[in-house]
Enzyme design. Structure first.
Site, PDB file in Angstrom:
ATOM      1  N   ASP A  36       4.935 -54.783 -74.513  1.00 55.86           N
ATOM      2  CA  ASP A  36       5.708 -54.077 -73.344  1.00 55.86           C
ATOM      3  C   ASP A  36       6.812 -54.812 -73.081  1.00 55.86           C
ATOM      4  OD1 ASP A  36       6.050 -51.745 -71.696  1.00 55.86           O
ATOM      5  OD2 ASP A  36       4.581 -52.658 -70.097  1.00 55.86           O
ATOM      6  N   VAL A  59       2.775 -56.605 -58.431  1.00 55.43           N
ATOM      7  CA  VAL A  59       3.384 -57.873 -58.299  1.00 55.43           C
ATOM      8  C   VAL A  59       3.871 -58.003 -56.976  1.00 55.43           C
ATOM      9  CG1 VAL A  59       4.789 -59.750 -59.031  1.00 55.43           C
ATOM     10  CG2 VAL A  59       4.287 -57.917 -60.741  1.00 55.43           C
ATOM     11  N   ARG A  69       5.997 -53.242 -59.864  1.00 59.85           N
ATOM     12  CA  ARG A  69       4.457 -52.423 -60.279  1.00 59.85           C
ATOM     13  C   ARG A  69       4.594 -52.067 -61.619  1.00 59.85           C
ATOM     14  NH1 ARG A  69       2.155 -47.566 -57.433  1.00 59.85           N
ATOM     15  NH2 ARG A  69       2.668 -48.543 -55.492  1.00 59.85           N
TER      16      ARG A  69
END
Ligand SMILES: *[C@@H]1O[C@H](CO)[C@@H](O)[C@H](O)[C@H]1NC(C)=O
Ligand SMILES: *[C@@H]1O[C@H](CO)[C@@H](O)[C@H](O)[C@H]1NC(C)=O
Ligand SMILES: *[C@@H]1O[C@H](CO)[C@@H](O)[C@H](O)[C@H]1NC(C)=O
Ligand SMILES: *[C@@H]1O[C@H](CO)[C@@H](O)[C@H](O)[C@H]1NC(C)=O
Ligand SMILES: *[C@@H]1O[C@H](CO)[C@@H](O)[C@H](O)[C@H]1NC(C)=O
Length: 841
Positions: free
Chosen positions: A645, A534, A528
Site C-alpha cells: 500500500d 492512527v 485513517r
C-alpha cells in the site's frame, strides 16, 4: 415631443414598472432563472444582497473584473462585501449566474465559459430546489425534505459572520481557513489566513502565507467568549468550538447588538471584530488581533516572552532564565532567546521545583495531558517526566461537570506573552535553589515529586528498557541474529517470555495507551487508513508517539500478532518509520510508532498553497529516499517485505523533508490469509494497485515497484493519480505521462510550482524510470535495486543513464481499471481479492 399630460404619466409609470424587477425583486433564484450582471437578489429583510460587483470600476481601470458576491444591502455607501464566489476567477465580461436542473449554481463569463459552480444533487427524480438568500446573509440551496445541498456559510472567504461555520475535519482533512483579500480592491486570496490550530484545536492561528504569524491565547474552555462594552452598548460575542465525531467546527454568535457585526481578516494581516456605526456611517473596530507590540510569532525567541502589559511592550526572559546573548538583547535582537540561569540537576534525583508566572499567554507546542486531573496531578505529571519543562492547567467552564485541563511542555518554550488579567498561570520547572530566590515558588512541587517517585521509577525502568532496545546496537544485532537463525514463526523462539531477556520489544498496557490518546479521542486522530486509525499519543513522561489501532476484523491471534510485530520492529532503516512497541488486549491490537510532526507527503504535494515548499532537489531527495527504503524492505532486510500500500499518504516527512515509509509490514502483521479471507479488507489504493494484482490477485515485489512508479510520477508532476484535472483529456496521469514522453515533451509533466528549481535532465530521467515502473507486464518493471542505482548514478550522467534504459511501452491497464471500478459487484468478481477503493483525498 408633444405628448398630452396623461400619456406622459403613463410613460413614467411604464418606465417605473419596467425597472421594478431589477430594483427590489426576489430573495430566490429558481431553477432555470438567470441572474444578469446588474441584477441582485435581496434577502427578505432587505439586509443582504447577492449580485455581481466589480471592485475597480473606476473609468481608468483597464478592464473590469466581475465577481459574484454577497454584501450588506441595508448599509449605505460603498459595498461591504462579506462573501465572494469566484475570488480566483473573475469574469472578464458581463457574467451570468444560473441555477441548473440539478440545483447547482453555475457562474459563467460573457463568452459562456464556466467560472465557478456548486455541486448539484445527482438524481433528476428529486424536486429541483431554488437558491435562497437568507436574512443572515447565507445563500442556501435546500431540498424540500430539508437536506442542504450547498450553502455559502460553509465556505467563508475573508469574513466570518454570525452563524458561519469554519470546520476542521478529521476525516477529509478539510480546513476552512478564512483567507484575506489580496488588497482592499482585489478579492483574490491574499497572504493572511486564519483558522483553528490543526494539532490541538485549542487556539486560533494566523499565517502569513506558509509562515506562522500570530497565535491567540489558548482557549480556557471549549468556548471562547468575550464581552465587549462599547459606547455604552454591550456586545457578547462567543466563538464556540464544537467537537463531533467527524469534525471540529468554530462558529460565532453575537447577542445584544442588532447592528451588523462581523469578523474579518484584513489584507494587512489583522483579524478584526467590526460593528456598523449608523451615526458615523462607518465600521467601528471593536477588537483587533494581533494587537501592536507583541505581534509576531516567537518574536522574543526560545524561553523569552513578550510583555504586553509594559509600555512599550518589550521582550523579557521567563523567570529562571537570562538572555542567551546579552549583547544582542541590549541591541534589540531577541531571536536567540534565553537560557537557564542555573542548570537543572540531573533528572530523577530530586532538586526540582516550579516557579509560578501569572497572567501569561502560555507558550506554543504544548501537549494536552488527557484525563480529568487535579492541579496536583497535573504538577505531578510534569514533575514525573524528565523532558517536561513547564505545565499549566485550567478549569474548563463546562456546563456539565468540573473538568480540569492539563497542558505540559517538553520542548523549547516559544511565543509566550504576559497579557494581564485574562492570562493563565504558567509553572516553570527550575532547580530548587532557584525557587528560593524567585518570589513565587510553588511549594507543592517537591513533595509531590517525591510522592510520584515510585511511579516515576517504574516508568523510567520501562522507558530505559524501551530505549535501550533501540540504542544498544550490539544487543540488537545479537537478538536479530538469533531471530533470523530460528524459524521466524515459532512462537517459542520469540514468544511472550520477556524473561528471556533477548527481546525487549516493549509490550504496552492497553490502559496506558488509552490514557496517552485520550481514549482514542478524535482530537488526537492524525490519520485513517485501511488497517486502522492512527492517533497521536503522549506517553507518561511526555514521549510523543503515533499509535496505530488495527481494525478489529483481523482474526490473527495475539501471539502471532506479537511475533509479526517483533519481526517488523527489527526492520530499521532511516527511510522507514520506526515501530517502537505493540500492545494486545482482547480484540485490541495496537502498534506504537515514532511520531513525525510533519504530515504525509500528500498533504504538501497536492496542496496548491504549500507545494512550492518542495523544490526539485527536495523532491529528488524524497524519490531517492523512498526508493532506498523500499529496496531495504524487498532485499536488504532479508525478510522480503512487500508493502502493498505504498502511496503518497504513506510517505511521511521529517523536519528536514526526508521521507520515511509508513505502514510497511502491514500485510505480514495482518497475516497473509487475512488479506484474502476478508473481502472488506483494503489492500491497496485506487490508482496505485498494479494490474496483475487487481486482475489475478498476484503479488510480488514488482507490485510495489508499480506503486513506486505511480508515486514517482505524482512527485514530479504534483498531480494526484486519482485526479482527472491537470492531465488534459487523458484517462490517467500514467497515460498522459506516456503520451508526453512519446512526443518528446515529457518536460511538460514537471510541476509548474517548482519549474524554476528543476533540472530538466534529472526530471526526465525520473519520468523515464517512473514509466518503466508502471509497465503493465511485471517482468518488464525494474527491480528496486536497479531503480536505486539508476537514480544514484544517473545524477552523475543523466543523459547517458537515460539512453541506456529501454523505451517504456504504452500503458494499457488504465482503461481496464476504470471499467472494473465502475462495476458495482466488484467484491463478487472472480477473484477473492478485495479492492475496496479508498477515497482519493
Ligand atoms: C431542465 O429541465 C427542463 C424540463 O424538465 C428541460 O426542458 C430543460 O431543457 C432542462 N434544462 C437543462 C439545462 O438541462
Ligand atoms: C432528501 O432528498 C435527497 C434527494 O432526493 C436524498 O438524497 C436525501 O437523502 C433526502 N434526505 C432526507 C433527510 O430524507
Ligand atoms: C508577510 O511575509 C512577507 C514575506 O513572506 C513579509 O515581507 C511581510 O512583511 C509579512 N507581513 C507582515 C505583516 O508581517
Ligand atoms: C459612532 O461614531 C461616533 C463618531 O465616531 C461616536 O461618537 C459614537 O459613539 C459611535 N456610536 C457607537 C454606538 O459606537
Ligand atoms: C512549534 O510549532 C510550530 C507549528 O505549530 C512549528 O512551526 C514550530 O517550529 C514549533 N516550535 C518548536 C520550538 O518546536
Amino acid at each position: 415631443m408633444d405628448l398630452p399630460p396623461r400619456s406622459a404619466a403613463v410613460l413614467v409609470l411604464a418606465v417605473v414598472a419596467a425597472c421594478l424587477p431589477c430594483m427590489s425583486a426576489e430573495d430566490q433564484l429558481a431553477v432555470g432563472d438567470k441572474l444578469l450582471a446588474r441584477d441582485t437578489i435581496v434577502s427578505d429583510s432587505g439586509d443582504f444582497a447577492l449580485g455581481f460587483f466589480s471592485p475597480d470600476d473606476s473609468p481608468a481601470a483597464p478592464a473590469r473584473r466581475w465577481y459574484l458576491g454577497i454584501w450588506y444591502h441595508s448599509i449605505p455607501g460603498p459595498q461591504t462585501v462579506v462573501w465572494v464566489a469566484n475570488r480566483d476567477a473573475p469574469a472578464a465580461g458581463e457574467p451570468t449566474l444560473a441555477l441548473a436542473n440539478d440545483s447547482s449554481l453555475v457562474l459563467s463569463d460573457a463568452d459562456g465559459s464556466v467560472l465557478w459552480t456548486t455541486p448539484g444533487v445527482g438524481t433528476s427524480s428529486s424536486q429541483p430546489a431554488p437558491a435562497e438568500l437568507g436574512n443572515d446573509g447565507n445563500l442556501l440551496i435546500l431540498l424540500p425534505n430539508g437536506t442542504v445541498v450547498w450553502q455559502s456559510f460553509d465556505h467563508p472567504t475573508d469574513t466570518f459572520m454570525p452563524g458561519m461555520k469554519a470546520r476542521l475535519s478529521r476525516r477529509t482533512e478539510r480546513r476552512d481557513w478564512i483567507v484575506s483579500w489580496t488588497s482592499p480592491r482585489d478579492p483574490a486570496p491574499g497572504p493572511f489566513s486564519c483558522g483553528l490550530d490543526p494539532v490541538t484545536s485549542l487556539q486560533l492561528l494566523m499565517w502569513n502565507r506558509t509562515r506562522l504569524y500570530s497565535r491567540t491565547p489558548v482557549w480556557t474552555g471549549y468556548a471562547a467568549s468575550g464581552t465587549i462594552v462599547s459606547a455604552g452598548m454591550v456586545i457578547n460575542t462567543a466563538i464556540v468550538v464544537v467537537g463531533t465525531e467527524e469534525e471540529i467546527s468554530i462558529t460565532f454568535t453575537v447577542s445584544g447588538s442588532p447592528t451588523p457585526t462581523r469578523y474579518v481578516v484584513t489584507s494587512s494581516g489583522t483579524f478584526q471584530l467590526l460593528r456598523w456605526n449608523g451615526t458615523a456611517s462607518a465600521w467601528d473596530t471593536l477588537q483587533s488581533w494581533p494587537s501592536s507590540g507583541c505581534t509576531t510569532y516567537g518574536r522574543c525567541g526560545a524561553y523569552g516572552y513578550c510583555d504586553a502589559t509594559a509600555a512599550p511592550p518589550s521582550c523579557k526572559c521567563l523567570d529562571g532564565f537570562e538572555p542567551a546573548i546579552p549583547a544582542d538583547w541590549s541591541a534589540g535582537r531577541f531571536e536567540q532567546g534565553c537560557r537557564r540561569t542555573q542548570a537543572l540537576p540531573p533528572c530523577g534525583g530530586g532538586g526540582h521545583g516550579f516557579l509560578e508566572m501569572r497572567s501569561m499567554k502560555v507558550p506554543d507546542n504544548f501537549s494536552l495531558d488527557a484525563g480529568n486531573r487535579s492541579p496536583e496531578e497535573c504538577a505531578a505529571r510534569c514533575a514525573g517526566s524528565c523532558s517536561c519543562v513547564a505545565y499549566a492547567y485550567v478549569d474548563l467552564h463546562s456546563s456539565s461537570a468540573r473538568q480540569l485541563r492539563c497542558l505540559v511542555w517538553a520542548g523549547e518554550l516559544v511565543d509566550a506573552q504576559m497579557i494581564g488579567a485574562p492570562g493563565q498561570t504558567l509553572y516553570l520547572r527550575v532547580p530548587v535553589a532557584a525557587t528560593s530566590t524567585g518570589g513565587n515558588a510553588v511549594k507543592i512541587a517537591v513533595p509531590v515529586a517525591a510522592c510520584v517517585l515510585v511511579l516515576t521509577c517504574i516508568f523510567f525502568a520501562w522507558f530505559w528498557r524501551f530505549r535501550g532496545n533501540f540504542t544498544d546496537k550490539r544487543r540488537k544485532t545479537e537478538s536479530q541474529k538469533k531471530l533470523m537463525t530460528g524459524s521466524a514463526n515459532t512462537p517459542s523462539e520469540v514468544g511472550e517470555g520477556d524473561h528471556t531477556g533477548d527481546l525487549e520489544f516493549p509490550s504496552l498496557r492497553f490502559a496506558d495507551i488509552v490514557a496517552a490518546t485520550g481514549n482514542f479521542s478524535k482530537t488526537f486522530m492524525i490519520g485513517r487508513g485501511g488497517f486502522g486509525n492512527v492517533y497521536k499519543g503522549t506517553l507518561d513522561g511526555g514521549h510523543v508517539v503515533a499509535v496505530k489501532r488495527l481494525s478489529k476484523d483481523s482474526d490473527q491471534g495475539a501471539e502471532e500478532f506479537k511475533n509479526e510485530a517483533i519481526l517488523i520492529a527489527k526492520l530499521q532503516h532511516r527511510n522507514l518509520v520506526r515501530l517502537l512497541g505493540c500492545c494486545t488486549e482482547g480484540a485490541e491490537k495496537l502498534l506504537i510508532y515514532e511520531y513525525l510532526p510533519n504530515k504525509g507527503l500528500d498533504a504538501i504535494l497536492f496542496d496548491s498553497a504549500r507545494k512550492s515548499v518542495l523544490d526539485w532537489s527536495t523532491r529528488l531527495g524524497i524519490i531517492k529516499g523512498v526508493a532506498r527504503g523500499l529496496l531495504y524492505l524487498h532485499q536488504d532486510s532479508r525478510l522480503t517485505v512487500i508493502h502493498r500500500d505504498l502511496k503518497a499518504s504513506n510517505v511521511l516527512l521529517d523536519a528536514e523533508m526526508r521521507p520515511k515509509i509508513a505502514d510497511f509490514g502491514m500485510a505480514k502483521i495482518f497475516g497473509d490469509n487475512q488479506v484474502k479471507a476478508n473481502s472488506k479488507r483494503v489492500v491497496g489504493t485506487y490508482g496505485y494497485i498494479a494490474p496483475e494484482y487487481s486482475t489475478e490477485g498476484v503479488f510480488s515485489v514488482k507490485s510495489d515497484v508499480y506503486s513506486f512508479g505511480v508515486l514517482l510520477l505524482e512527485i514530479v508532476s504534483g498531480v494526484r493519480i486519482s485526479t482527472t484535472s491537470g492531465i488534459m483529456e487523458f484517462p490517467s496521469l500514467i497515460v498522459y505521462a506516456w503520451h508526453l514522453w512519446r512526443e518528446g515533451k515529457a518536460g511538460k509533466l514537471v510541476d509548474p510550482s517548482m519549474a524554476e528549481s528543476c533540472l530538466q535532465d534529472e526530471a526526465l530521467l525520473c519520468i523515464h524510470v517512473g514509466l518503466l515502473c508502471v509497465e503493465d507486464d511485471p517482468s518488464r518493471r525494474p527491480l528496486m535495486s536497479s531503480v536505486v542505482s539508476i537514480l544514484e548514478n544517473g545524477s552523475a550522467s543523466v543523459v547517458l543513464a537515460s539512453a541506456s534504459l529501454p523505451e517504456p511501452n504504452k500503458p494499457g491497464y488504465v482503461g481496464m481499471m476504470e471499467e472494473k471500478t465502475q462495476r458495482s459487484d466488484l467484491e463478487n468478481s472472480r477473484n477473492t481479492i478485495a479492492m475496496t477503493v479508498l477515497q482519493g483525498r
